[in-house]
Design a protein around this motif. Structure first.
Motif, PDB file in Angstrom:
ATOM      1  N   MET A   1       0.832  -1.204   0.000  1.00 41.10           N
ATOM      2  CA  MET A   1       0.000   0.000   0.000  1.00 41.10           C
ATOM      3  C   MET A   1       0.867   1.254   0.000  1.00 41.10           C
ATOM      4  SD  MET A   1      -2.953  -1.290   2.633  1.00 41.10           S
ATOM      5  CE  MET A   1      -3.621   0.327   2.971  1.00 41.10           C
ATOM      6  N   ARG A   2       1.895   1.195   0.817  1.00 45.78           N
ATOM      7  CA  ARG A   2       2.782   2.349   0.878  1.00 45.78           C
ATOM      8  C   ARG A   2       3.433   2.590  -0.488  1.00 45.78           C
ATOM      9  NH1 ARG A   2       7.470   3.359   5.285  1.00 45.78           N
ATOM     10  NH2 ARG A   2       5.704   4.358   6.266  1.00 45.78           N
ATOM     11  N   ALA A   3       3.904   1.515  -1.088  1.00 38.38           N
ATOM     12  CA  ALA A   3       4.563   1.639  -2.381  1.00 38.38           C
ATOM     13  C   ALA A   3       3.594   2.181  -3.434  1.00 38.38           C
ATOM     14  CB  ALA A   3       5.120   0.282  -2.810  1.00 38.38           C
ATOM     15  N   LEU A   4       2.371   1.692  -3.392  1.00 35.96           N
ATOM     16  CA  LEU A   4       1.385   2.155  -4.365  1.00 35.96           C
ATOM     17  C   LEU A   4       1.130   3.644  -4.195  1.00 35.96           C
ATOM     18  CD1 LEU A   4      -1.260  -0.735  -4.345  1.00 35.96           C
ATOM     19  CD2 LEU A   4       0.482  -0.226  -6.067  1.00 35.96           C
ATOM     20  N   ARG A   5       0.983   4.043  -2.952  1.00 36.93           N
ATOM     21  CA  ARG A   5       0.713   5.459  -2.690  1.00 36.93           C
ATOM     22  C   ARG A   5       1.872   6.317  -3.180  1.00 36.93           C
ATOM     23  NH1 ARG A   5      -1.710   4.147   2.634  1.00 36.93           N
ATOM     24  NH2 ARG A   5      -3.962   4.038   2.274  1.00 36.93           N
ATOM     25  N   GLU A   6       3.093   5.816  -2.922  1.00 43.44           N
ATOM     26  CA  GLU A   6       4.256   6.572  -3.380  1.00 43.44           C
ATOM     27  C   GLU A   6       4.276   6.678  -4.898  1.00 43.44           C
ATOM     28  OE1 GLU A   6       7.656   4.655  -1.677  1.00 43.44           O
ATOM     29  OE2 GLU A   6       7.168   5.301   0.370  1.00 43.44           O
ATOM     30  N   SER A   7       3.649   5.699  -5.538  1.00 42.39           N
ATOM     31  CA  SER A   7       3.582   5.747  -6.994  1.00 42.39           C
ATOM     32  C   SER A   7       2.380   6.558  -7.476  1.00 42.39           C
ATOM     33  CB  SER A   7       3.494   4.333  -7.563  1.00 42.39           C
ATOM     34  OG  SER A   7       4.580   3.563  -7.137  1.00 42.39           O
ATOM     35  N   GLY A   8       1.682   7.118  -6.537  1.00 44.56           N
ATOM     36  CA  GLY A   8       0.585   7.996  -6.916  1.00 44.56           C
ATOM     37  C   GLY A   8      -0.748   7.299  -7.115  1.00 44.56           C
ATOM     38  N   LEU A   9      -0.796   6.026  -6.774  1.00 37.48           N
ATOM     39  CA  LEU A   9      -2.075   5.314  -6.910  1.00 37.48           C
ATOM     40  C   LEU A   9      -2.894   5.466  -5.639  1.00 37.48           C
ATOM     41  CD1 LEU A   9      -0.913   2.023  -8.678  1.00 37.48           C
ATOM     42  CD2 LEU A   9      -1.994   4.046  -9.683  1.00 37.48           C
ATOM     43  N   ARG A  10      -4.205   5.528  -5.834  1.00 41.24           N
ATOM     44  CA  ARG A  10      -5.078   5.646  -4.674  1.00 41.24           C
ATOM     45  C   ARG A  10      -5.702   4.289  -4.335  1.00 41.24           C
ATOM     46  NH1 ARG A  10      -9.040   9.567  -7.108  1.00 41.24           N
ATOM     47  NH2 ARG A  10      -8.444   8.100  -8.744  1.00 41.24           N
ATOM     48  N   ILE A  11      -5.855   4.078  -3.044  1.00 39.72           N
ATOM     49  CA  ILE A  11      -6.456   2.843  -2.566  1.00 39.72           C
ATOM     50  C   ILE A  11      -7.767   3.187  -1.884  1.00 39.72           C
ATOM     51  CG2 ILE A  11      -6.199   0.925  -0.931  1.00 39.72           C
ATOM     52  CD1 ILE A  11      -3.123   1.294  -1.378  1.00 39.72           C
ATOM     53  N   PRO A  12      -8.869   2.613  -2.244  1.00 38.26           N
ATOM     54  CA  PRO A  12      -9.020   1.493  -3.180  1.00 38.26           C
ATOM     55  C   PRO A  12      -9.394   1.910  -4.602  1.00 38.26           C
ATOM     56  CG  PRO A  12     -11.055   1.811  -2.015  1.00 38.26           C
ATOM     57  CD  PRO A  12     -10.129   2.928  -1.580  1.00 38.26           C
ATOM     58  N   ASP A  13      -9.428   3.196  -4.886  1.00 40.48           N
ATOM     59  CA  ASP A  13      -9.966   3.597  -6.179  1.00 40.48           C
ATOM     60  C   ASP A  13      -9.160   3.053  -7.356  1.00 40.48           C
ATOM     61  OD1 ASP A  13     -12.161   5.173  -5.181  1.00 40.48           O
ATOM     62  OD2 ASP A  13     -10.617   6.541  -4.409  1.00 40.48           O
ATOM     63  N   ASP A  14      -7.851   3.177  -7.255  1.00 40.96           N
ATOM     64  CA  ASP A  14      -7.038   2.668  -8.352  1.00 40.96           C
ATOM     65  C   ASP A  14      -6.677   1.198  -8.162  1.00 40.96           C
ATOM     66  OD1 ASP A  14      -6.999   5.208  -9.565  1.00 40.96           O
ATOM     67  OD2 ASP A  14      -5.383   5.843  -8.221  1.00 40.96           O
ATOM     68  N   MET A  15      -6.641   0.803  -6.918  1.00 39.08           N
ATOM     69  CA  MET A  15      -6.273  -0.584  -6.642  1.00 39.08           C
ATOM     70  C   MET A  15      -6.865  -1.020  -5.302  1.00 39.08           C
ATOM     71  SD  MET A  15      -4.394  -3.130  -7.881  1.00 39.08           S
ATOM     72  CE  MET A  15      -2.929  -2.567  -8.765  1.00 39.08           C
ATOM     73  N   SER A  16      -7.530  -2.157  -5.338  1.00 35.95           N
ATOM     74  CA  SER A  16      -8.036  -2.723  -4.083  1.00 35.95           C
ATOM     75  C   SER A  16      -6.991  -3.648  -3.486  1.00 35.95           C
ATOM     76  CB  SER A  16      -9.332  -3.504  -4.337  1.00 35.95           C
ATOM     77  OG  SER A  16     -10.380  -2.632  -4.665  1.00 35.95           O
ATOM     78  N   ILE A  17      -6.991  -3.729  -2.170  1.00 33.08           N
ATOM     79  CA  ILE A  17      -5.992  -4.540  -1.465  1.00 33.08           C
ATOM     80  C   ILE A  17      -6.679  -5.488  -0.486  1.00 33.08           C
ATOM     81  CG2 ILE A  17      -4.056  -4.488   0.147  1.00 33.08           C
ATOM     82  CD1 ILE A  17      -3.202  -3.325  -2.419  1.00 33.08           C
ATOM     83  N   LEU A  18      -6.235  -6.734  -0.526  1.00 30.21           N
ATOM     84  CA  LEU A  18      -6.684  -7.712   0.458  1.00 30.21           C
ATOM     85  C   LEU A  18      -5.450  -8.340   1.101  1.00 30.21           C
ATOM     86  CD1 LEU A  18      -8.878  -9.555   1.782  1.00 30.21           C
ATOM     87  CD2 LEU A  18      -8.561 -11.106  -0.166  1.00 30.21           C
ATOM     88  N   GLY A  19      -5.438  -8.363   2.405  1.00 26.07           N
ATOM     89  CA  GLY A  19      -4.314  -8.966   3.116  1.00 26.07           C
ATOM     90  C   GLY A  19      -4.667 -10.333   3.663  1.00 26.07           C
ATOM     91  N   PHE A  20      -3.784 -10.836   4.511  1.00 24.71           N
ATOM     92  CA  PHE A  20      -4.042 -12.119   5.160  1.00 24.71           C
ATOM     93  C   PHE A  20      -3.329 -12.098   6.502  1.00 24.71           C
ATOM     94  CE2 PHE A  20      -4.203 -16.438   6.300  1.00 24.71           C
ATOM     95  CZ  PHE A  20      -5.047 -17.130   5.439  1.00 24.71           C
TER      96      PHE A  20
ATOM     97  N   LEU B   1      -6.229   1.438  10.264  1.00 20.38           N
ATOM     98  CA  LEU B   1      -5.845   2.198   9.076  1.00 20.38           C
ATOM     99  C   LEU B   1      -7.076   2.849   8.463  1.00 20.38           C
ATOM    100  CD1 LEU B   1      -3.480  -0.417   7.391  1.00 20.38           C
ATOM    101  CD2 LEU B   1      -2.857   1.502   8.856  1.00 20.38           C
ATOM    102  N   SER B   2      -6.829   3.869   7.654  1.00 21.93           N
ATOM    103  CA  SER B   2      -7.915   4.333   6.811  1.00 21.93           C
ATOM    104  C   SER B   2      -7.400   4.419   5.398  1.00 21.93           C
ATOM    105  CB  SER B   2      -8.462   5.700   7.217  1.00 21.93           C
ATOM    106  OG  SER B   2      -7.731   6.239   8.244  1.00 21.93           O
ATOM    107  N   PRO B   3      -7.979   3.764   4.503  1.00 19.13           N
ATOM    108  CA  PRO B   3      -9.088   2.846   4.751  1.00 19.13           C
ATOM    109  C   PRO B   3      -8.626   1.621   5.549  1.00 19.13           C
ATOM    110  CG  PRO B   3      -8.276   2.615   2.515  1.00 19.13           C
ATOM    111  CD  PRO B   3      -7.557   3.783   3.098  1.00 19.13           C
ATOM    112  N   THR B   4      -9.559   1.013   6.256  1.00 23.83           N
ATOM    113  CA  THR B   4      -9.206  -0.195   7.012  1.00 23.83           C
ATOM    114  C   THR B   4      -8.799  -1.304   6.047  1.00 23.83           C
ATOM    115  OG1 THR B   4     -11.497  -0.968   6.982  1.00 23.83           O
ATOM    116  CG2 THR B   4     -10.817   0.355   8.877  1.00 23.83           C
TER     117      THR B   4
END
Lengths: 396, 396
Positions: free
Chosen positions: A304-323, A332-335
DNA sequence: ATGAAAGCGCTAACAT
DNA sequence: ATGTTAGCGCTTTCAT
């Protein structure tokens, strides 16, 4: 016995005095200062060195056997004697030497715990569970971490066995192909795996494959079609492998094409760089995911951090699911959406099973699968499409 | 010696066979199955029970002393003999018994580590540092957690000392008034405190008072005037106490009135409820803070959650400053402003100092104060006022 | 109810 | 270079 005692004392005292030669000759052999005499050694007045059971016996005017009984089964000794022993114990500040007891006895009261790292709260939580279960039993934990390194795993197990731990609780990088476990089984060493779900072994875990599939299914139900999985080195972790299989299951089941996993070397420090590299791969391809399933929460946070640094927004540009279900994910926000596993319970149950096993009440059993839960979160965007039917309720 | 060996073996074997009476009589005394013979015991064919140094000696055709030397100082034995011993070790899968060695030797190679909890990543990080420092030394960690309970602390230390650890690394709830430390010092037990900054003790920590003052000063510089401190039970934690003093220092220095700390029982599970209660107190009063200094990051996270549930926005309605520098804080949005302490280094330095102390190279020294850093973050709103002068740069 | 003594596995001093 | 042996502190068996 009295003179024998005195001799022993004398030796120890002089031993501390820089091995005064004249005295050394008087007794045989003169060992280095033993571990049990380490403290207090330089005080030459009054009682010297750490007291042992014989000092107590002498002071209480009884035999060492009686002292031992007074300590371990007080009801076997006459109240009057017991009182004398207890007084002597208190006066001498006698501290029973666990090592002597362990050498003599059939158990050491030590539990070996081997985990990849404590940097991941999953494992720290697990230890909390283990400690909770061990609670009053008086077992002590000997802890080793391995950084997912098979070499360190082998050494650590060897070390713990040399220490004669009563049993082992361990998480291996890869339990499936690991001959260490056959060795342990052959040697009848009580052990329970933590997190590894190698079905034929005594283990406590979730069903990683099913859990991952449930998680990815949630993504699919949320309208995602192009879903990638990103993980640490797959070959190094059986859980990552199983989670990848679960990802494939869910994709296939939905008529979608699973993709090769994007692998990121977990141990390499430069996490953000690696993530960007992996994402570059993705960008190069014609294929572009809308959601990323990360094989664990810590990885998800890095991604998520890397994506943000690349200018992508979460979840609009990319959704993330962890484990994993780290508690921090909810802050976190978003959680962080994640597939949560009950880490504390994994530790607790494994410890309880191990205690049963050590006591001979069970043979350790097979894998115990605990329930997982898909935790929806703000990192997953619902690409609402009417076609998909009912949106299921996911466990919070 | 051969027959003696055989007798020993026989005894052990029969002992496993439910103490067959007829055989019991043949030797004296017949102990319970000792710890070293626990594994393999029921296999009656071929080699039985766990091999000891005498088995190896017999197999290699030499004395146990030679085996011991082959293991510990190989260059003292003839290469040919060494080879035979190594072969015997391998064939028998001999595993030296650390307990025997510990009982005999002057050190156990065990380090006792006592921490309040692993649920706070601060302490997990610290263990990582400890392990890093212990790295190749072959020392093993015996870990106990205490949940900030003085009773458990006393028991844990006693347990660790009975285990004859070579030294202790510990974080006490309150080190200042704690007689346990005097006892340890009197007994010449090597120890280092972690996080507790009791100046006269061997300890590794930050200067909590100064660090807190620096943090609160940052808040003041950011334009805050009404600043409250919220903490776990003050009486139970010396760090909380010092951080409160630091808060008072900074307030006073700026000509502001420090307020009594809002105390929240850390151990009580219902954290959110307690926070709201404390905030209710605040609301009742005429006084209304714009910023909250939380005595640690975990507390800050709980407080933030509670505030949000109460409909307050961070940092617009309330600024938050934590203490610890948890890595997770940087992942939040807004990022958590905090006073960070170098947890891994605290563990690492303490372990190194302890090793020196154990080796007799130092006496343990006094407090080692490591540098802290104020980490600005999005949880602190700058109430920009021209009057305050230059806004300082804070370390990221 | 208590005592005497063996011995858990190992190391190191001394003897060879 | 190797062997012999005492003993680390404790528990337990057997004898009293």
């Amino acid at each position: 016995m009295k003179c024998c005692l005195a001799a022993r004392k004398t030796r120890v005292v002089y031993a501390t005095l820089r091995h005064a030669d004249a005295v050394m000759k008087t007794s045989y052999p003169l060992p280095r200062i033993p571990v049990c005499k380490r403290f207090h050694l330089l005080e030459i007045k009054g009682d010297i060195s750490v007291p042992d059971i014989r000092d107590v016996a002498q002071r209480a005017g009884c035999s060492i056997a009686t002292v031992s009984r007074a300590l371990n089964s007080p009801r076997q000794v006459r109240p009057q004697t017991l009182a004398r022993v207890q007084a002597a114990v208190a006066e001498l500040k006698f501290r029973p030497n666990a090592i002597g007891r362990q050498l003599r006895g059939e158990r050491t009261g030590l539990i070996g715990v081997m985990l990849p790292t404590l940097g991941n709260p999953v494992f720290a939580d697990c230890i909390e569970g283990i400690e909770a279960a061990l609670g009053g039993t008086g077992q002590r934990l000997v802890l080793v971490t391995t950084r997912y390194d098979p070499e360190r795993e082998r050494n650590a197990i060897e070390t713990l066995l040399q220490q004669r731990v009563d049993g082992l609780l361990l998480t291996l990088a890869d339990a499936e192909s690991n001959p260490l476990l056959d060795d342990l089984a052959a040697e009848r060493v009580p052990f329970q795996l933590l997190y590894n779900d190698a079905q034929i072994r005594p283990a406590v875990s979730v069903d990683n494959r099913l859990a991952a599939a449930d998680g990815v299914k949630m993504l699919i139900d949320a309208g995602h079609r192009d879903i990638a999985m990103i993980s640490g080195a797959l070959h190094a972790s059986d859980r990552a492998k199983r989670r990848y299989l679960g990802y494939c299951d869910a994709m296939t089941m939905a008529g979608l094409s699973p993709r090769p996993a994007l692998e990121i070397d977990f141990n390499a420090g430069a996490r953000a760089a690696h993530v960007r590299e992996a994402l570059a791969q993705r960008t190069d391809a014609a294929w572009c995911p809308t959601a990323l399933f990360c094989s664990n929460d810590l990885l998800a946070l890095g991604v998520m951090r890397a994506l943000r640094e690349s200018g992508l927004r979460i979840p609009d540009d990319m959704s993330i699911l962890g484990f994993d279900g780290l508690a921090f994910g909810e802050l976190l926000s978003p959680t962080l959406a994640t597939v949560s596993q009950p880490s504390v319970d994994i530790g607790r149950h494994a410890a309880l099973r191990l205690l049963d096993q050590i006591a001979g009440r069970t043979d350790g059993g097979r894998a115990l699968i605990l329930p997982h839960a898909v935790r929806m979160g703000g990192t997953v965007k619902c690409r609402a499409r009417a076609g998909a039917g009912v949106t299921p309720d996911y466990v919070a």
